[in-house]
Enzyme design. Structure first.
Site, mmCIF file in Angstrom:
data_model
loop_
_atom_site.group_PDB
_atom_site.id
_atom_site.type_symbol
_atom_site.label_atom_id
_atom_site.label_comp_id
_atom_site.label_asym_id
_atom_site.label_seq_id
_atom_site.Cartn_x
_atom_site.Cartn_y
_atom_site.Cartn_z
ATOM 1 C CD GLU A 170 -2.892 -1.263 2.302
ATOM 2 O OE1 GLU A 170 -2.799 -0.456 3.236
ATOM 3 O OE2 GLU A 170 -3.713 -2.189 2.281
ATOM 4 C CB CYS A 186 -1.918 7.198 1.826
ATOM 5 S SG CYS A 186 -3.262 6.177 2.437
HETATM 6 P P1 NAD Z 1 8.400 5.100 4.232
HETATM 7 O O1 NAD Z 1 8.303 4.324 2.990
HETATM 8 O O2 NAD Z 1 9.477 6.091 4.378
HETATM 9 O O3 NAD Z 1 8.536 4.142 5.487
HETATM 10 C C1 NAD Z 1 7.590 3.120 5.747
HETATM 11 C C2 NAD Z 1 8.259 2.032 6.558
HETATM 12 O O4 NAD Z 1 9.239 1.386 5.754
HETATM 13 C C3 NAD Z 1 8.987 2.530 7.805
HETATM 14 O O5 NAD Z 1 8.764 1.625 8.848
HETATM 15 C C4 NAD Z 1 10.442 2.511 7.357
HETATM 16 O O6 NAD Z 1 11.352 2.379 8.415
HETATM 17 C C5 NAD Z 1 10.452 1.278 6.479
HETATM 18 N N1 NAD Z 1 11.547 1.224 5.507
HETATM 19 C C6 NAD Z 1 12.161 2.261 4.889
HETATM 20 N N2 NAD Z 1 13.118 1.802 4.048
HETATM 21 C C7 NAD Z 1 13.104 0.449 4.134
HETATM 22 C C8 NAD Z 1 13.862 -0.592 3.530
HETATM 23 N N3 NAD Z 1 14.838 -0.325 2.650
HETATM 24 N N4 NAD Z 1 13.584 -1.861 3.862
HETATM 25 C C9 NAD Z 1 12.611 -2.148 4.742
HETATM 26 N N5 NAD Z 1 11.864 -1.200 5.372
HETATM 27 C C10 NAD Z 1 12.107 0.079 5.063
HETATM 28 O O7 NAD Z 1 6.963 5.784 4.399
HETATM 29 P P2 NAD Z 1 6.514 6.835 5.520
HETATM 30 O O8 NAD Z 1 7.239 8.105 5.262
HETATM 31 O O9 NAD Z 1 6.608 6.181 6.839
HETATM 32 O O10 NAD Z 1 4.964 7.026 5.181
HETATM 33 C C11 NAD Z 1 4.485 7.976 4.277
HETATM 34 C C12 NAD Z 1 4.228 7.318 2.933
HETATM 35 O O11 NAD Z 1 3.363 6.225 3.108
HETATM 36 C C13 NAD Z 1 3.530 8.201 1.931
HETATM 37 O O12 NAD Z 1 4.090 7.999 0.664
HETATM 38 C C14 NAD Z 1 2.094 7.701 1.938
HETATM 39 O O13 NAD Z 1 1.373 7.937 0.765
HETATM 40 C C15 NAD Z 1 2.307 6.257 2.168
HETATM 41 N N6 NAD Z 1 1.111 5.642 2.744
HETATM 42 C C16 NAD Z 1 0.351 4.838 1.949
HETATM 43 C C17 NAD Z 1 -0.812 4.258 2.450
HETATM 44 C C18 NAD Z 1 -1.694 3.385 1.609
HETATM 45 O O14 NAD Z 1 -2.587 2.757 2.169
HETATM 46 N N7 NAD Z 1 -1.503 3.309 0.320
HETATM 47 C C19 NAD Z 1 -1.172 4.499 3.766
HETATM 48 C C20 NAD Z 1 -0.361 5.328 4.544
HETATM 49 C C21 NAD Z 1 0.790 5.880 4.027
HETATM 50 O O1 6OD Z 2 -8.723 3.005 6.503
HETATM 51 C C1 6OD Z 2 -7.871 2.165 6.215
HETATM 52 O O2 6OD Z 2 -8.019 0.953 6.379
HETATM 53 C C2 6OD Z 2 -6.601 2.607 5.636
HETATM 54 N N1 6OD Z 2 -5.765 1.621 5.249
HETATM 55 C C3 6OD Z 2 -6.339 3.913 5.526
HETATM 56 C C4 6OD Z 2 -5.147 4.429 4.986
HETATM 57 C C5 6OD Z 2 -4.836 5.712 5.130
HETATM 58 C C6 6OD Z 2 -3.614 6.249 4.622
HETATM 59 O O3 6OD Z 2 -2.986 7.145 5.144
#
Ligand code: NAD
Ligand code: 6OD
Length: 484
Positions: A252, A286
């Site tokens: 995600e 997100c």
């Molecule tokens: P991130 O990708 O920087 O980090 C997410 C996790 O991955 C953290 O726990 C981090 O320590 C870990 N990580 C980083 N590099 C890694 C590697 N090389 N190997 C293994 N693990 C690693 O994301 P973030 O800054 O924590 O979150 C924000 C991002 O998440 C935004 O891009 C947002 O859109 C996305 N997001 C998506 C959803 C969705 O449901 N699609 C939901 C929430 C957030």
């Molecule tokens: O509502 C949820 O289950 C979900 N995965 C939300 C994600 C939000 C992103 O920031």
């Protein structure tokens, strides 16, 4: 000073290497996080395998889901502790976290307990040449040890969104929370012990990504499946790690979600939902809207009302009931968001409101605060219209026809969510069906029924979770063919 420990095999584990956890409210240190090395990660994965061979692996679905219902109740009983921990780590308002993050943290255990108890599998009766026939039926088995890598924006909610179904399906998990938000995953360890979750079923390892707990976990060949939420770039690295050993992944990832506002919308509804979708959680959702397309006849009125809404937001501490916007998660993230604020202006944006750092009183001036920001005067080629910012900001652009706006909204490498505002039911269906995304809201935003498929198209994700779709990822379906 609070010590934030790993949770391995039912025990809290300290390590010799710690990093600071600072609150984004005023940048003060609120805890020391014990970073897991390869040794601790390997121990957590081993504990998870042992748990699958122990009582957890032998429980009936009813026994297992009874325990998960207790976990949900215990989160609710300790609601205030979870709320304090989440708000201190993220700076988000209690009014938001008490409404969204913590209740969903509990609900994620209850809903998937219900889903697994009620999920049927397939059965096919088959004719055979000897006339006696055969029966085929499918059964579900856990995939094994699931690595759960989490982001910081909705820490408990997004972690339990994975852990709830994983455990309901009979797996054991090793969770790697974001380094920014280690507290609630750790607190959940206490809840697991109190509710009788066998040791090793739920494990937490703290640390960073590369050359730290994230990488150690995702490259560990004892991990049978990996579920990830975070940035698209990180997801690609994890996808590569998972390819070694051909392990399934659920990703995600990021988004650049359009909001489309037609002139025939109910303006009050569109404004209310859009203020939330642009600014809730300080824009760190997100599914949030960072590109708004507004039909030309209502453009000026819409921008004026959105501006008024943004300027009414009250930035403040989580405990103030009047607060509806906190800081960004960290100074580092604020630097990134501010770099986009600058880029928008450099590329010719008119700043309708915001655009900088607000004046905050006393110690709060050291926090990661940023103003809610609206731009106009940009076109689809602008950097802030193309790249995910993950801050409280949006660009508003006019459009003239349905076909035009569909093309422009889809003109992105992302495909997570879209929201459409119109009172024309035919248009709602027509436009929603053409959006190249995993989720479309019509006349609303972030209205979540947890039984529905959730996930992103294009570079926003791989796979769907939610309801029975989570079972597809967290179980192996096995067909059994009985020759009569
Ligand atoms: P991130 O990708 O920087 O980090 C997410 C996790 O991955 C953290 O726990 C981090 O320590 C870990 N990580 C980083 N590099 C890694 C590697 N090389 N190997 C293994 N693990 C690693 O994301 P973030 O800054 O924590 O979150 C924000 C991002 O998440 C935004 O891009 C947002 O859109 C996305 N997001 C998506 C959803 C969705 O449901 N699609 C939901 C929430 C957030
Ligand atoms: O509502 C949820 O289950 C979900 N995965 C939300 C994600 C939000 C992103 O920031």
């Amino acid at each position: 000073m609070k010590q934030i420990l790993n949770f391995i095999n039912g025990e809290f584990v300290s390590t010799g290497k710690q990093f600071e956890k600072r609150t984004p409210l005023d940048n003060s240190i609120i805890g020391m996080v014990h970073e897991a090395g390869k040794t601790e990660v390997d121990a957590a994965v081993q504990a998870a395998h042992d748990a699958l061979k122990g009582p957890w692996g032998k429980m009936t679905v009813v026994e297992r889901t009874d325990i998960l219902n207790k976990v949900a109740d215990e989160i609710t009983r300790r609601f205030d502790e979870f709320l304090e921990a989440e708000c201190a780590d993220t700076g988000k308002p209690k009014s938001l976290a008490s409404h969204i993050d913590i209740p969903r943290g509990a609900a994620n255990f209850k809903i998937f307990a219900d889903v697994i108890k009620n999920a049927p599998t397939e059965f096919f009766e088959m004719a055979t040449p000897d006339g006696k026939g055969a029966l085929n039926y499918a059964i579900r088995r856990p995939v094994g040890v699931v690595g759960v890598v989490c982001p910081w924006n909705l820490p408990l909610l997004l972690m339990t969104w994975k852990v709830g179904p994983a455990l309901a399906c009979g797996n054991a998990v090793v969770v790697k929370p974001s380094e920014e938000t280690p507290s609630t995953a750790t607190l959940l360890g206490e809840v697991m012990n109190a509710c009788g979750v066998p040791k090793g079923v739920y494990n937490v390892v703290h640390g960073f990504g590369p050359n730290s707990a994230g990488e150690f976990l995702t490259t560990n060949q004892g991990v049978n499946a990996i579920t990830f939420t975070g940035e698209t770039r990180t997801g690609e690295i994890i996808n590569k790690a998972a390819a070694h050993g051909s392990r399934p992944v659920s990703l995600e990832m990021g988004g650049k979600n359009p909001g489309i506002v037609f002139a025939d919308c109910d303006m009050d509804v569109a404004i209310e939902a859009t203020i939330r979708s642009c600014f809730a959680n300080c824009g760190q959702v997100c599914l949030g809207t960072e590109r708004l397309y507004v039909e030309r006849p209502i453009f000026d009125e819409f921008v004026a009302r959105l501006k008024a809404g943004a300027e009414k937001l009250k930035l403040g501490v989580p405990s103030d009931p009047a607060t509806n916007m906190g800081p960004l998660v960290s100074q580092e993230h604020r630097d990134k968001v501010l770099s986009y604020y600058k880029k928008a202006v450099d590329e010719g944006a008119t700043v309708v409101t915001g655009g900088g750092i607000p004046k905050m009183p006393g110690e709060l001036a050291n926090g990661a605060w940023v103003q809610p920001t609206i731009w106009i005067g940009l076109d689809d080629s602008a950097t802030v219209v193309r790249e995910e910012i993950f801050g409280p900001c949006t660009t508003v652009m006019p459009f003239d026809s349905e076909d035009e706006v569909i093309k422009r909204a889809n003109n992105t490498t992302y495909g997570l969510a879209a929201s459409v505002f119109t009172q024309n039911i035919n248009r709602a269906h027509r436009v929603a069906a053409q959006m190249e995304v995993g989720l479309v809201w019509v006349n609303s935003w972030f209205l979540r029924d947890l039984r529905t498929p959730f996930g992103g198209a294009k570079q926003s994700g791989i796979g769907r979770e939610g309801g029975v779709h989570s079972l597809e990822f967290y179980t192996e379906l096995k067909n059994i063919c009985i020759k009569l």
